[in-house]
Design an enzyme around this catalytic site. Sequence first.
Site, PDB file in Angstrom:
ATOM      1  N   THR A  48      31.994  62.184 -21.689  1.00 46.39           N
ATOM      2  CA  THR A  48      31.675  60.780 -21.355  1.00 46.39           C
ATOM      3  C   THR A  48      32.141  60.539 -19.920  1.00 46.39           C
ATOM      4  O   THR A  48      31.420  60.860 -18.985  1.00 46.39           O
ATOM      5  CB  THR A  48      32.338  59.786 -22.334  1.00 46.39           C
ATOM      6  OG1 THR A  48      33.733  60.001 -22.359  1.00 46.39           O
ATOM      7  CG2 THR A  48      31.758  59.933 -23.732  1.00 46.39           C
ATOM      8  N   GLU A  79      41.381  59.813 -16.521  1.00 40.60           N
ATOM      9  CA  GLU A  79      40.573  58.991 -15.615  1.00 40.60           C
ATOM     10  C   GLU A  79      41.326  58.721 -14.312  1.00 40.60           C
ATOM     11  O   GLU A  79      42.432  58.178 -14.333  1.00 40.60           O
ATOM     12  CB  GLU A  79      40.157  57.698 -16.314  1.00 40.60           C
ATOM     13  CG  GLU A  79      39.036  57.971 -17.334  1.00 40.60           C
ATOM     14  CD  GLU A  79      38.749  56.814 -18.272  1.00 40.60           C
ATOM     15  OE1 GLU A  79      37.660  56.817 -18.859  1.00 40.60           O
ATOM     16  OE2 GLU A  79      39.607  55.936 -18.415  1.00 40.60           O
ATOM     17  N   THR A  87      43.258  64.744 -30.355  1.00 39.84           N
ATOM     18  CA  THR A  87      42.759  64.016 -29.187  1.00 39.84           C
ATOM     19  C   THR A  87      41.348  63.526 -29.435  1.00 39.84           C
ATOM     20  O   THR A  87      40.774  63.741 -30.498  1.00 39.84           O
ATOM     21  CB  THR A  87      42.768  64.888 -27.939  1.00 39.84           C
ATOM     22  OG1 THR A  87      42.561  64.036 -26.820  1.00 39.84           O
ATOM     23  CG2 THR A  87      41.647  65.915 -27.975  1.00 39.84           C
TER      24      THR A  87
END
Lengths: 413, 413
Positions: free
Chosen positions: A158, A285, A195
């Site tokens: 993603t 991120e 995870t």
Amino acid sequence: MSAQISPLAPKSYAKLTPVDGVTMATAEANIRYKNRTDVLFVLMDKGTEVAGVFTKSKCPSAPVDWCRTSLAQGKARALVVNSGNANAFTGKKGAEAVELTAKIAAKAVNCKPEEIFIASTGVIGEPLDATKFNGVLESCAKQASPDNWMEAAQAIMTTDTFPKLAGRKVLIGDQEVTINGFAKGAGMIQPDMATMLSFIFTDAPIAAPVLQALLKKGADNSFNCVTVDGDTSTSDTLMMFATGAAAKRGIRKIESTSDSRLKAFKAALDDLLAELAQYVAKDGEGARKFVTVSVSGATSNASAKKIAFAIANSPLVKTAAAGEDANWGRVVMAVGKAGEPAQRDLLTIAFGDIVVAQKGARAPDYSEEAASAYMKNAHITISVDLGLGKGKARVWTCDLTKAYVEINGDYRS
Amino acid sequence: MSAQISPLAPKSYAKLTPVDGVTMATAEANIRYKNRTDVLFVLMDKGTEVAGVFTKSKCPSAPVDWCRTSLAQGKARALVVNSGNANAFTGKKGAEAVELTAKIAAKAVNCKPEEIFIASTGVIGEPLDATKFNGVLESCAKQASPDNWMEAAQAIMTTDTFPKLAGRKVLIGDQEVTINGFAKGAGMIQPDMATMLSFIFTDAPIAAPVLQALLKKGADNSFNCVTVDGDTSTSDTLMMFATGAAAKRGIRKIESTSDSRLKAFKAALDDLLAELAQYVAKDGEGARKFVTVSVSGATSNASAKKIAFAIANSPLVKTAAAGEDANWGRVVMAVGKAGEPAQRDLLTIAFGDIVVAQKGARAPDYSEEAASAYMKNAHITISVDLGLGKGKARVWTCDLTKAYVEINGDYRS
């Protein structure tokens, strides 16, 4: 997906060899993303044993509910993963979408729906239109190949900036078996049992209960030691599939966790899980630095882990790492707030090999220059010794940069 | 101090009137900052009663240790606060610095050192040179005035972008008393008993044990409901001083928490504490939005508070607020990770008055447009009803912006 690849991404990938009994294909089902693959279909031989650990979230996704239930019978024939939509907080429609997916997949491989395992990652709260799998999974089944590992790792991304995959070869007795795995991560990462998504495959003949024990223990020292932002996903899924195809080569099935042949296998599996888990932190991120937090001298391992996570999740510690600031005062703060036994005047703190604080104060020979120079590294280790007992823990995280705020302020993932 | 004032700062300040028995002055002691005041000295009449709540950090600062010990005797004559250096994690030198500060202050006002209360805020781990208070406190004592409330609030600022002060007038019987207070905050804010630094003054004649009870309860519903980054300071200090000077006007001393005259006073105090606590969230580092998280329907108030903090501390929820993204999926995630009783299919979530999710799925009449429009407000309320019981809680926080990362990556505070 972000345009900029994490500077912590591996420079190259070793090509994974097939796992006997496993084939796969990917496809574009246009679930949310355009012009990229967003569905992975993995087919496995009859007799494949399965294990899984899942999010402890009280609001788990529909696929997590499904896998938990199906796991009871211990056998798997296929895995369906989609990116772009997590099918989480989708109510009754979500459960129906999972059922339809399993039905379509079961038809494509000619098995029972409960032998299909499903995972979804992406936006929360949007209904998932499972009719999009119609035809797609059937066509995947026809094209499936034993060599599509890189494509598999890519299809489930993603906000990940690089695919995460790794493999190991290990002997069981005198026969070699293969363990391959891939993962995705990026944000909403502080797994609580597993995870975001990770899947491990082996041809070793290992019974499901043994596989489950290996996986649970392995997860505790790998994925359960990773945090990007302290946020636990609704969809965390770590599954392992053992086709048992290597039995053909004369390996007797492993039915007990005390089987001595497991030792090397367990070490290889743990190593593989650690590599994948580290990739998740390295692709946090906005990550620019990979940070290892190592705590020793705690009253117990559990206490050490809580303190390590308090440090690894502290926005002030993480922004200091981003700013290359050897701000050990913030490490003191994080130890203090963890709520675990700690005595200020026994604390020792080091950045790499540089001891910055000891006995409740700045180290006598502290050099701001040396500590600052160390902070410029891409890989940083923060070590804390509490001086109280023998408990220890090690967790992995990344720095907190403006890019994290940008990615999560701008993008509905 | 940041150049840019928080857009959530109050547009104007009402001038605080004196609290009978309290005078104060500020000075430049050049502890760390240049060309600004960094010391506050508050003098109080003989007989002033004192209460305090402090950080639960296991690594408290030297001034916190000092105040905890001195609080036992219940009387105060002066308060010394400096900014620029927290005197935290400074070992034996830190304790000596506090002792010297108390000695210098005690000499300036002619009292015992244990009647001096001390707080420090700023960098952690740097030794504090208390000889800098020599002469400075004496000269402050000579200049002290009952009108320096704004100057006081300014002298204790670090990364704060605006001074935080407020006052109330309230009747005890038929006599009016005054309650004034100020606070500082900005970063390392999730107080665990009290916030960074806040001081309240009243002329009401209230005995120390009663004052302590009022303050503890008040803190639980104000400062203990604020978070900026989930990081708990080593120095959190909330103190309240009651000079009792209003006894001259015929108010009998309040010696019991069941005294009916306390009712209005308590309400005014709680209101004042809430105002100051809200200022702390409104001046959270990099804050552009003030966020109220309101949780109801939990199995207990404590459970509701844990869930509210899980939401208010989630980097993903906070970046969504910054990005004006009505991303209620992240609220679901935060509820799920809190580890408290929750049932996905009973959850209701609203942004302001807009119900976005109910019964475990998106609300049937959900309008992305309406929710997005709401998120453009500077003040946002996120409400969650768990549908399980009567427990409720409300906490305040701010959004997580790039400016937070900038401030904490660039600045050693």
